[in-house]
Each structure stands twice: as structure tokens, then as C-alpha cells.
Design a protein around this motif. Structure first.
Motif, short mmCIF file in Angstrom:
data_model
loop_
_atom_site.label_atom_id
_atom_site.label_comp_id
_atom_site.label_asym_id
_atom_site.label_seq_id
_atom_site.Cartn_x
_atom_site.Cartn_y
_atom_site.Cartn_z
N THR A 25 0.82 -1.22 0.00
CA THR A 25 0.00 0.00 0.00
C THR A 25 0.85 1.26 0.00
OG1 THR A 25 -1.73 -1.18 1.21
CG2 THR A 25 -1.85 1.22 1.20
N ALA A 26 1.90 1.28 0.81
CA ALA A 26 2.75 2.47 0.89
C ALA A 26 3.42 2.76 -0.45
CB ALA A 26 3.82 2.27 1.97
N GLY A 27 3.89 1.71 -1.13
CA GLY A 27 4.52 1.90 -2.43
C GLY A 27 3.56 2.44 -3.47
N VAL A 28 2.31 1.95 -3.43
CA VAL A 28 1.30 2.42 -4.38
C VAL A 28 0.98 3.90 -4.13
CG1 VAL A 28 -1.13 2.20 -5.06
CG2 VAL A 28 0.28 0.16 -4.76
N TRP A 29 0.86 4.29 -2.86
CA TRP A 29 0.56 5.70 -2.56
C TRP A 29 1.68 6.62 -3.02
CZ3 TRP A 29 -3.88 7.76 -1.91
CH2 TRP A 29 -4.92 7.07 -1.29
N LEU A 30 2.92 6.20 -2.86
CA LEU A 30 4.04 7.01 -3.32
C LEU A 30 4.02 7.15 -4.84
CD1 LEU A 30 6.86 5.65 -0.99
CD2 LEU A 30 5.93 7.96 -0.98
N ALA A 31 3.70 6.06 -5.54
CA ALA A 31 3.61 6.12 -7.00
C ALA A 31 2.47 7.01 -7.45
CB ALA A 31 3.43 4.70 -7.57
N LEU A 32 1.34 6.96 -6.73
CA LEU A 32 0.21 7.83 -7.06
C LEU A 32 0.56 9.30 -6.85
CD1 LEU A 32 -2.75 5.81 -5.49
CD2 LEU A 32 -2.40 6.27 -7.92
N ALA A 33 1.26 9.60 -5.76
CA ALA A 33 1.67 10.99 -5.52
C ALA A 33 2.64 11.47 -6.60
CB ALA A 33 2.32 11.10 -4.14
N SER A 34 3.56 10.61 -7.00
CA SER A 34 4.50 10.97 -8.05
C SER A 34 3.79 11.21 -9.37
CB SER A 34 5.55 9.86 -8.21
OG SER A 34 6.43 10.14 -9.28
N GLY A 35 2.83 10.36 -9.71
CA GLY A 35 2.15 10.49 -10.99
C GLY A 35 1.19 11.66 -11.06
N SER A 36 0.36 11.82 -10.03
CA SER A 36 -0.71 12.80 -10.11
C SER A 36 -0.26 14.22 -9.76
CB SER A 36 -1.86 12.40 -9.17
OG SER A 36 -1.41 12.30 -7.84
N VAL A 37 0.74 14.36 -8.88
CA VAL A 37 1.15 15.69 -8.42
C VAL A 37 2.46 16.12 -9.05
CG1 VAL A 37 1.65 17.12 -6.42
CG2 VAL A 37 -0.06 15.32 -6.24
#
Length: 289
Positions: free
Chosen positions: A206-218
Motif C-alpha cells: 500500500t505504501a509503495g502504491v501511494w508514493l507512486a500515485l503521488a509521483s504520478g498525479s502531483v
């Protein structure tokens, strides 16, 4: 240089540094976040595309004809893939130094090929900034991992071509959205990469996915749109040189958020890089005056 160009450029540099920190947090072997480079890249690209679609719909009330280019999409994909796999093996600051050192060289070559003649202050600034980057490779320095260096150099070439494409892209937001959308069909290649790199199987928490989402969307989707807007007010050589500030920002982010060591060598090289950037930017100020 106008305040708007300065502001958008600074925001873009912070976004680029944020990408380095988020990627290193997600992919570092010592991190609690578990995600492989292929999954990180895929989530980053998908979340960036979705974010841009929502922003375009909110602003335009519809999806207009797709802007951007296939060349921009291909260079974006090369950058994303090389960037993620390189950061498995490199520290935050070192990776950013290699990335934007290559970006600078490619964009400088493009400027010279287009007929731009460097002034003495620009040459001095470029040399000063590059000397700062090369400090990491001198005898006695901690040698970066060679495969990681090569992958990050490939990412740097891809990002330089993406930045050059942005100078003629028109509307920054629409061009960024179009490039992300065109890059989506290339996601299938990410499923093949682990076959050739069995030491990097597909895995994530979960933590890895959230970091990837932050990198992609922001830091990617919004950061790249801001960068395309800033490029309209920068010359090619300036666009290359200002990006050399990112390693300094990324290294500080690595110290604060990833727990990496802050060395005197890194501080000194950062001072040289920033001094070189100042020299190059002053040339345009004198031209405008």
C-alpha cells in the motif's frame, strides 16, 4: 526574466526534485514501501493521465483534440522507465545529478545545432555547473553503480527530448495530457521488462502504491504541465541549466525524507551548480536590458 517565468520555473524544479525523493522512497531497498520499478512506472503514468484528464475536463468542459506528439510520448516513457530502474541502485542526489547533467549536455547540443552562440558568461556558467556535477566521479568519491548510471543517463536523454518537444507544444496543459495519453499504449512493455530482469519481480504494498500515485498525479502530471508553461519564457540553454538546480533540491530532500547522508562534497558541488546557473541566467537579463 518575468516573475511569472521565475515562479513557474521554481515550481517545476521543486516538482522534479519531489519526483526523485518519492521514487527513492518507494524503491530504496531500505524503505518500508515495497514496489518494483515497473509497477511504480505504470501507476505513475496511469495516475498522471487520469489527473490530467480530470483537469482538462474541468477547464475545457470537454475533451478537446489530443495535443502533444508521439515523439514527446516516447521520450516521456523512456524517461519514466530509466528513472525508476536507476533509482533502485542510486542515492537521491547522485541520481538527480546524473539525470540533469545528461539533460544539460543534450539541450546544449540542441541549442548549438540550432545556431545559438554561447557568450563567455554562459560558457563559464556551464563549465562551473558541470564541474560541480563531475565532483561525484573524481577519485576518492563514492562511485555510483554503473548500471544505475547508464539507466539514469538514458532517462536524462529522454527527459531532454521531452523538454525540447515542449518548446513548440502550444497549450502546456493540453500538450502534457496528450503526451501522457499517447504513452499509455506503451505500458504493455513494462510487463516484459521483469522477464529480462528477474531480480526485479512485480511486487507492491500500500505504501509503495501511494508514493507512486503521488509521483504520478502531483509531481509528474502537474509538474510537467507547469514546466511546459515555463519553457515558453526560457531559452534552450537556460532551460537546460536551471534544471541543474534539481540535484541540489533532491539531495536535500533525500537527507530530510530518506535519511541519506549530507556530505561536504555534495554541498560544495551544489554551490558550484547554483553559481553556474546564476551566470547563465544573467546573460539573458543583460540581453533584455
Amino acid at each position: 526574466m518575468s516573475p511569472s517565468v521565475i515562479g513557474t520555473t521554481l515550481l517545476a524544479m521543486l516538482a522534479f526534485a519531489g519526483n526523485s525523493v518519492l521514487c527513492r522512497l518507494a524503491l530504496s531497498p531500505d524503505s518500508s514501501a515495497i514496489i518494483d520499478p515497473a509497477s511504480f512506472s505504470a501507476i505513475r503514468l496511469l495516475s498522471g493521465a487520469v489527473t490530467l484528464i480530470l483537469i482538462v475536463l474541468w477547464r475545457e468542459r470537454r475533451l478537446p483534440p489530443m495535443a502533444g506528439s508521439w515523439g514527446g510520448a516516447a521520450s516521456l516513457f523512456v524517461y519514466l522507465l530509466g528513472f525508476s530502474y536507476a533509482y533502485v541502485q542510486l542515492d537521491t542526489g547522485v541520481g538527480a545529478l546524473i539525470l540533469f547533467g545528461v539533460v544539460q549536455l543534450v539541450m546544449l547540443f540542441a541549442a548549438l545545432r540550432a545556431g545559438h552562440r554561447l557568450q563567455l558568461a554562459e560558457i563559464a556558467g556551464l563549465m562551473l555547473a558541470l564541474v560541480g556535477l563531475l565532483l561525484l566521479l573524481l577519485p576518492g568519491a563514492t562511485r555510483p553503480n554503473l548500471p544505475g548510471v547508464l539507466l539514469m543517463a538514458l532517462a536524462g536523454a529522454g527527459w531532454a527530448l521531452y523538454s525540447l518537444a515542449g518548446r513548440d507544444a502550444g497549450a502546456p496543459l493540453l500538450a502534457t495530457w496528450g503526451n501522457f495519453m499517447r504513452a499509455l499504449p506503451l505500458l504493455g512493455l513494462l510487463l516484459v521488462v521483469p522477464v529480462f530482469l528477474p531480480d526485479q519481480p512485480l511486487r507492491f504494498n500500500t505504501a509503495g502504491v501511494w508514493l507512486a500515485l503521488a509521483s504520478g498525479s502531483v509531481t509528474s502530471a502537474l509538474g510537467y504541465a507547469i514546466w511546459y508553461r515555463a519553457l515558453a519564457g526560457l531559452e534552450v540553454t537556460q532551460a537546460g541549466v536551471v534544471q541543474l538546480s534539481v540535484p541540489v533540491l533532491a539531495a536535500l530532500g533525500g537527507v530530510w525524507f530518506v535519511g541519506e547522508a549530507l556530505s561536504l562534497r555534495l554541498l560544495f558541488s551544489g554551490a558550484l551548480v547554483l553559481g553556474g546557473i546564476y551566470c547563465v541566467l544573467q546573460v539573458r537579463e543583460r540581453r533584455q536590458a
